[in-house]
Design an enzyme around this catalytic site. Structure first.
Site, PDB file in Angstrom:
ATOM      1  N   ASP A   1      -9.329   0.140  15.963  1.00 45.69           N
ATOM      2  CA  ASP A   1     -10.202   0.021  14.739  1.00 45.69           C
ATOM      3  C   ASP A   1     -11.751   0.526  15.182  1.00 45.69           C
ATOM      4  OD1 ASP A   1      -8.347  -1.355  13.422  1.00 45.69           O
ATOM      5  OD2 ASP A   1      -8.908  -3.115  14.214  1.00 45.69           O
TER       6      ASP A   1
ATOM      7  N   HIS B   1      -8.252  -0.646   7.445  1.00 42.92           N
ATOM      8  CA  HIS B   1      -8.465  -2.234   7.957  1.00 42.92           C
ATOM      9  C   HIS B   1      -9.046  -2.867   6.765  1.00 42.92           C
ATOM     10  CE1 HIS B   1      -8.899  -4.668  11.115  1.00 42.92           C
ATOM     11  NE2 HIS B   1     -10.051  -5.283  10.643  1.00 42.92           N
TER      12      HIS B   1
ATOM     13  N   GLU C   1      -8.046  -1.905  -1.662  1.00 39.70           N
ATOM     14  CA  GLU C   1      -7.353  -0.804  -1.274  1.00 39.70           C
ATOM     15  C   GLU C   1      -6.235  -0.222  -2.108  1.00 39.70           C
ATOM     16  OE1 GLU C   1      -6.593  -3.343   2.972  1.00 39.70           O
ATOM     17  OE2 GLU C   1      -5.019  -3.474   1.455  1.00 39.70           O
TER      18      GLU C   1
ATOM     19  N   ASN D   1       0.802  -1.239   0.026  1.00 36.22           N
ATOM     20  CA  ASN D   1       0.066  -0.037  -0.122  1.00 36.22           C
ATOM     21  C   ASN D   1       0.805   1.448  -0.158  1.00 36.22           C
ATOM     22  OD1 ASN D   1      -3.141  -0.448   0.206  1.00 36.22           O
ATOM     23  ND2 ASN D   1      -2.324  -1.975   1.474  1.00 36.22           N
TER      24      ASN D   1
ATOM     25  N   ASN E   1      -6.553   5.321   9.251  1.00 36.29           N
ATOM     26  CA  ASN E   1      -5.991   3.832   9.107  1.00 36.29           C
ATOM     27  C   ASN E   1      -6.792   2.991   8.085  1.00 36.29           C
ATOM     28  OD1 ASN E   1      -4.683   1.115  10.117  1.00 36.29           O
ATOM     29  ND2 ASN E   1      -6.616   0.602  10.768  1.00 36.29           N
TER      30      ASN E   1
ATOM     31  N   ILE F   1      -1.596   3.159  18.427  1.00 38.64           N
ATOM     32  CA  ILE F   1      -1.079   4.365  18.132  1.00 38.64           C
ATOM     33  C   ILE F   1      -1.275   5.007  19.893  1.00 38.64           C
ATOM     34  CG2 ILE F   1      -1.603   6.613  17.389  1.00 38.64           C
ATOM     35  CD1 ILE F   1      -0.391   4.796  15.212  1.00 38.64           C
TER      36      ILE F   1
HETATM   37  C1  GAR Z   1      -3.258  -4.287   4.293  1.00 43.16           C
HETATM   38  O1  GAR Z   1      -4.150  -5.320   3.817  1.00 43.16           O
HETATM   39  C2  GAR Z   1      -3.870  -3.655   5.276  1.00 43.16           C
HETATM   40  O2  GAR Z   1      -5.223  -3.376   5.244  1.00 43.16           O
HETATM   41  C3  GAR Z   1      -3.710  -4.480   6.510  1.00 43.16           C
HETATM   42  O3  GAR Z   1      -2.402  -5.069   6.538  1.00 43.16           O
HETATM   43  C4  GAR Z   1      -2.264  -5.016   4.937  1.00 43.16           C
HETATM   44  C5  GAR Z   1      -0.747  -4.506   4.892  1.00 43.16           C
HETATM   45  O4  GAR Z   1      -0.374  -5.014   3.451  1.00 43.16           O
HETATM   46  N1  GAR Z   1      -4.033  -3.825   8.069  1.00 43.16           N
HETATM   47  C6  GAR Z   1      -4.294  -4.409   9.189  1.00 43.16           C
HETATM   48  O5  GAR Z   1      -4.857  -5.483   9.144  1.00 43.16           O
HETATM   49  C7  GAR Z   1      -4.397  -3.389  10.257  1.00 43.16           C
HETATM   50  N2  GAR Z   1      -5.279  -4.102  11.201  1.00 43.16           N
HETATM   51  P1  GAR Z   1       0.749  -4.142   2.764  1.00 43.16           P
HETATM   52  O6  GAR Z   1       1.858  -4.165   3.826  1.00 43.16           O
HETATM   53  O7  GAR Z   1       1.138  -4.818   1.651  1.00 43.16           O
HETATM   54  O8  GAR Z   1       0.330  -2.742   2.325  1.00 43.16           O
END
Ligand code: GAR
Length: 194
Positions: free
Chosen positions: A150, A109, A179, A19, A107, A93
């Site tokens: 969250d 999620h 995302e 991301n 954030n 945080i």
């Molecule tokens: C993403 O899917 C994000 O939504 C999730 O971690 C992944 C990171 O992917 N976040 C959570 O689960 C937070 N509770 P990435 O490192 O490839 O961006």
């Protein structure tokens, strides 16, 4: 020539950082929006390699600097962010950051909150729970960060349909696709709405 005021984003990530990479690439052609820095709590996170390749400043911090002192807060004060974006960041945080940056920390999620949120609910754990419950849909939630995991106000949600054939891996792929499509646009909208 009139110079546009630059908006500054600081990103937090703990893992792969796909991301982060997507957000960095999205804003590449926007001279008025800068990625000031990427911060991580994992010294071996793949996001650090990505930042190196993308030529983005990145910094690792340890737990003490984050939640036992004002170390990270002091770094952020110096960076003067307009928006702090958690993009796959797994620590809670601390209050000093929430107090200093009210409504400036968001954030993403990987599920449709309020379902499948809370401590321990991240990445594959979320998709596995969604699969186990036989959900017909899942999605993403972009929300403000408050003191509870969250539970901050929801800014944006997007959904994707699921079938019985979906596996934890295909659910993760579908969620990542959402995302990549929506997260940079929501960030852009928040910055432009300031
Ligand atoms: C993403 O899917 C994000 O939504 C999730 O971690 C992944 C990171 O992917 N976040 C959570 O689960 C937070 N509770 P990435 O490192 O490839 O961006």
């Amino acid at each position: 020539m009139v110079e546009l005021p630059t908006k500054r984003i600081v990103l937090f990530a703990s893992g792969s950082g796909s991301n982060v990479e997507n957000i960095v690439r999205y804003f590449r052609d926007r001279p008025d929006i800068t990625i000031a820095m990427v911060l991580t709590n994992k010294s071996d996170a793949k996001v650090l390699e990505r930042c190196n390749t993308l030529n983005i400043s990145a910094l690792y911090f340890n737990r003490a600097a984050f939640s036992k002192s004002d170390g990270v807060l002091d770094i952020l004060k110096g960076l003067k962010p307009d928006l702090i974006v958690l993009a796959g960041f797994l620590l809670k945080i601390p209050q000093n950051l929430i107090d200093y940056f009210p409504n400036k920390i968001i954030n993403i999620h990987p599920a449709l909150l309020p379902k499948y949120g809370g401590k321990g609910m991240y990445g594959k754990h979320v998709h596995r729970a969604v699969k186990e419950q036989g959900e017909k849909e899942t999605g993403i939630t972009i929300h403000y960060v408050n003191k509870d995991y969250d539970e901050g106000a929801i800014i944006y949600q997007a959904k994707t349909a699921l079938s019985e054939e979906d596996t934890v891996e295909t659910i993760a792929q579908k969620v990542h696709a959402l995302e990549y499509e929506h997260f940079p646009r929501v960030i852009e909208r928040l910055l432009e709405g300031d």
